[in-house]
Design a protein around this motif. Structure first.
Motif, mmCIF file in Angstrom:
data_model
loop_
_atom_site.group_PDB
_atom_site.id
_atom_site.type_symbol
_atom_site.label_atom_id
_atom_site.label_comp_id
_atom_site.label_asym_id
_atom_site.label_seq_id
_atom_site.Cartn_x
_atom_site.Cartn_y
_atom_site.Cartn_z
ATOM 1 N N VAL A 79 17.772 -33.203 -33.030
ATOM 2 C CA VAL A 79 16.482 -32.504 -33.098
ATOM 3 C C VAL A 79 16.459 -31.343 -32.115
ATOM 4 N N VAL A 80 16.939 -31.562 -30.898
ATOM 5 C CA VAL A 80 16.947 -30.492 -29.901
ATOM 6 C C VAL A 80 17.930 -29.393 -30.302
ATOM 7 N N ALA A 81 19.098 -29.788 -30.790
ATOM 8 C CA ALA A 81 20.111 -28.797 -31.166
ATOM 9 C C ALA A 81 19.666 -27.958 -32.356
ATOM 10 N N GLU A 82 19.027 -28.602 -33.335
ATOM 11 C CA GLU A 82 18.646 -27.899 -34.563
ATOM 12 C C GLU A 82 17.266 -27.282 -34.498
ATOM 13 N N GLY A 83 16.422 -27.759 -33.576
ATOM 14 C CA GLY A 83 15.116 -27.144 -33.389
ATOM 15 C C GLY A 83 13.977 -27.744 -34.180
ATOM 16 N N SER A 84 14.265 -28.669 -35.100
ATOM 17 C CA SER A 84 13.202 -29.289 -35.887
ATOM 18 C C SER A 84 13.673 -30.629 -36.435
ATOM 19 N N PHE A 85 12.719 -31.465 -36.812
ATOM 20 C CA PHE A 85 13.037 -32.763 -37.396
ATOM 21 C C PHE A 85 13.698 -32.587 -38.762
ATOM 22 N N GLU A 86 13.236 -31.605 -39.517
ATOM 23 C CA GLU A 86 13.787 -31.385 -40.850
ATOM 24 C C GLU A 86 15.252 -30.951 -40.776
ATOM 25 N N ALA A 87 15.555 -30.021 -39.874
ATOM 26 C CA ALA A 87 16.939 -29.552 -39.740
ATOM 27 C C ALA A 87 17.840 -30.673 -39.222
ATOM 28 N N ALA A 88 17.331 -31.477 -38.291
ATOM 29 C CA ALA A 88 18.107 -32.605 -37.779
ATOM 30 C C ALA A 88 18.403 -33.608 -38.888
ATOM 31 N N ALA A 89 17.420 -33.828 -39.773
ATOM 32 C CA ALA A 89 17.613 -34.766 -40.878
ATOM 33 C C ALA A 89 18.751 -34.312 -41.785
ATOM 34 N N ARG A 90 18.847 -32.997 -42.025
ATOM 35 C CA ARG A 90 19.931 -32.491 -42.876
ATOM 36 C C ARG A 90 21.289 -32.719 -42.225
ATOM 37 N N VAL A 91 21.360 -32.509 -40.921
ATOM 38 C CA VAL A 91 22.632 -32.705 -40.208
ATOM 39 C C VAL A 91 23.032 -34.177 -40.203
ATOM 40 N N LEU A 92 22.043 -35.062 -40.032
ATOM 41 C CA LEU A 92 22.307 -36.500 -39.942
ATOM 42 C C LEU A 92 22.365 -37.178 -41.302
ATOM 43 N N HIS A 93 22.040 -36.441 -42.359
ATOM 44 C CA HIS A 93 22.058 -36.978 -43.732
ATOM 45 C C HIS A 93 21.086 -38.153 -43.888
ATOM 46 N N VAL A 94 19.901 -37.981 -43.313
ATOM 47 C CA VAL A 94 18.832 -38.954 -43.473
ATOM 48 C C VAL A 94 17.551 -38.172 -43.774
ATOM 49 N N THR A 95 16.451 -38.873 -43.967
ATOM 50 C CA THR A 95 15.184 -38.207 -44.243
ATOM 51 C C THR A 95 14.504 -37.799 -42.935
ATOM 52 N N PRO A 96 13.642 -36.783 -42.977
ATOM 53 C CA PRO A 96 12.868 -36.434 -41.777
ATOM 54 C C PRO A 96 12.051 -37.607 -41.261
ATOM 55 N N SER A 97 11.576 -38.460 -42.158
ATOM 56 C CA SER A 97 10.817 -39.630 -41.742
ATOM 57 C C SER A 97 11.683 -40.567 -40.903
ATOM 58 N N ALA A 98 12.948 -40.717 -41.306
ATOM 59 C CA ALA A 98 13.851 -41.590 -40.555
ATOM 60 C C ALA A 98 14.108 -41.019 -39.163
ATOM 61 N N VAL A 99 14.256 -39.702 -39.073
ATOM 62 C CA VAL A 99 14.452 -39.072 -37.763
ATOM 63 C C VAL A 99 13.216 -39.296 -36.893
ATOM 64 N N SER A 100 12.045 -39.092 -37.465
ATOM 65 C CA SER A 100 10.805 -39.279 -36.724
ATOM 66 C C SER A 100 10.671 -40.713 -36.216
ATOM 67 N N GLN A 101 11.031 -41.675 -37.049
ATOM 68 C CA GLN A 101 10.948 -43.081 -36.647
ATOM 69 C C GLN A 101 11.899 -43.377 -35.488
ATOM 70 N N ARG A 102 13.086 -42.806 -35.550
ATOM 71 C CA ARG A 102 14.057 -43.044 -34.472
ATOM 72 C C ARG A 102 13.574 -42.429 -33.154
ATOM 73 N N ILE A 103 12.991 -41.248 -33.230
ATOM 74 C CA ILE A 103 12.492 -40.608 -32.010
ATOM 75 C C ILE A 103 11.329 -41.407 -31.431
ATOM 76 N N ARG A 104 10.423 -41.867 -32.287
ATOM 77 C CA ARG A 104 9.293 -42.660 -31.796
ATOM 78 C C ARG A 104 9.775 -43.949 -31.148
ATOM 79 N N ALA A 105 10.784 -44.571 -31.749
ATOM 80 C CA ALA A 105 11.322 -45.808 -31.184
ATOM 81 C C ALA A 105 11.992 -45.544 -29.841
ATOM 82 N N LEU A 106 12.680 -44.419 -29.726
ATOM 83 C CA LEU A 106 13.340 -44.072 -28.469
ATOM 84 C C LEU A 106 12.299 -43.776 -27.395
ATOM 85 N N GLU A 107 11.245 -43.072 -27.756
ATOM 86 C CA GLU A 107 10.175 -42.788 -26.801
ATOM 87 C C GLU A 107 9.470 -44.067 -26.370
ATOM 88 N N SER A 108 9.319 -44.987 -27.302
ATOM 89 C CA SER A 108 8.700 -46.271 -26.954
ATOM 90 C C SER A 108 9.579 -47.038 -25.982
#
Length: 298
Positions: A14-43
């Motif tokens: 997310v930091v490297a790509e600048g957005s959740f959507e761009a990170a999702a494309r790099v990681l080959h997952v959905t933006p929702s999955a990226v958001s869930q992982r970030i929320r879990a990490l913050e928790s």
């Protein structure tokens, strides 16, 4: 804090790509999955790690976790290499994000990295040499060419050498703007070419003559910067290679025997990493070898 590799990878992406959507494309997952992982990490961290701006940027707490994510990412890639994993089968060559200034990138830095290009992927971040240290502090890069001699926390610092700049102008420009010689009055009126708004190199030389604020052309590309000086847009601080690219007699040195030296240092993370060791050895070999040093002076 429980560490989850997928969550750490999501933060770094997310930091490297600048957005959740761009990170999702790099990681080959959905933006929702990226958001869930970030929320879990913050928790897990008990802190907000990202400012949801455009681009996304890490908070103060996020910088610490981002650095951890980068270190884990590098060490995991190296472990995969040691296990003999084929990159096409899940192992990947280590990605080495490095901060470097535009002039180093255009002269000596790429030849230093070339022998390693088949083994590693480089993510080069171009930044003013006075600001590359900040990318180290953020955890965005693993190493940097910087003017900072004091090691950034968690890093080692090694002097590289000096880049020497000379104030130059075309003969026609000098005849028009400096008919009576170079002095404060003329320098206050004569246009100057600067790289960008973070470029303080010309002002460093100008301060020898006082608090001067001449008209400015901003040309944020190394080759085009030199060309702007050669086309007579204004005077500017040039490297020896840029002066040599001009026909003899086309340029005038406004301060013979003077100029400005910029001392550069190589800073890297202080972790045990074969990839970082190889990278540092390649960079340091440039200034250790007089034949390969080019722009750098000891």
């Amino acid at each position: 804090m429980d560490l989850d590799l997928a969550q750490l990878r999501a933060l770094a992406a997310v930091v490297a790509e600048g957005s959740f959507e761009a990170a999702a494309r790099v990681l080959h997952v959905t933006p929702s999955a990226v958001s869930q992982r970030i929320r879990a990490l913050e928790s897990s961290a008990g802190r907000v790690l990202l400012v949801r701006s455009r681009p996304v940027r890490p908070t103060e707490a996020g910088r610490a976790v981002l650095r951890l994510a980068r270190e884990v990412e590098l060490l995991a890639a190296e472990a995969g290499r040691e296990l003999g994993l084929d990159p096409g089968a899940g192992g990947r060559p280590p990605v080495l994000p490095v901060a470097v200034d535009a002039d180093s990138l255009a002269t000596w830095f790429l030849p230093a990295l070339a022998p390693l290009a088949g083994e590693f992927c480089f993510d080069l971040r171009r930044e003013d040499q006075a600001r590359t240290g900040e990318l180290l502090r953020e955890g965005t890069v693993v190493a940097a060419v910087t003017t900072e001699a004091e090691p950034v926390a968690g890093c080692t610092s090694i002097p590289l050498g000096r880049m020497h700049y000379r104030p130059c102008a075309t003969t026609g420009f000098a005849a028009r703007w400096f008919p009576a010689g170079v002095g404060p009055d003329a320098l206050g009126r004569a246009p100057v070419v600067v790289f960008d708004r973070d470029d303080d190199l010309q002002d460093t030389w100008l301060r020898r003559f006082g608090d001067l604020h001449p008209p400015r052309h901003h040309v944020p590309a190394t080759a085009d910067f030199g060309e702007a000086v050669r086309q007579g847009f204004g005077w500017g601080m040039l490297l020896p290679e840029q002066v040599a690219a001009s026909a003899p007699g086309d340029l005038v040195d406004l301060d013979p025997g003077g100029g400005v030296d910029v001392a550069l240092h190589w800073q890297r993370w202080r972790i045990r990493s074969p990839a970082l060791d190889r990278l540092s050895d390649a960079v340091l070999a440039v200034w250790r070898s007089p034949g390969a040093r080019g722009t750098l002076r000891g």
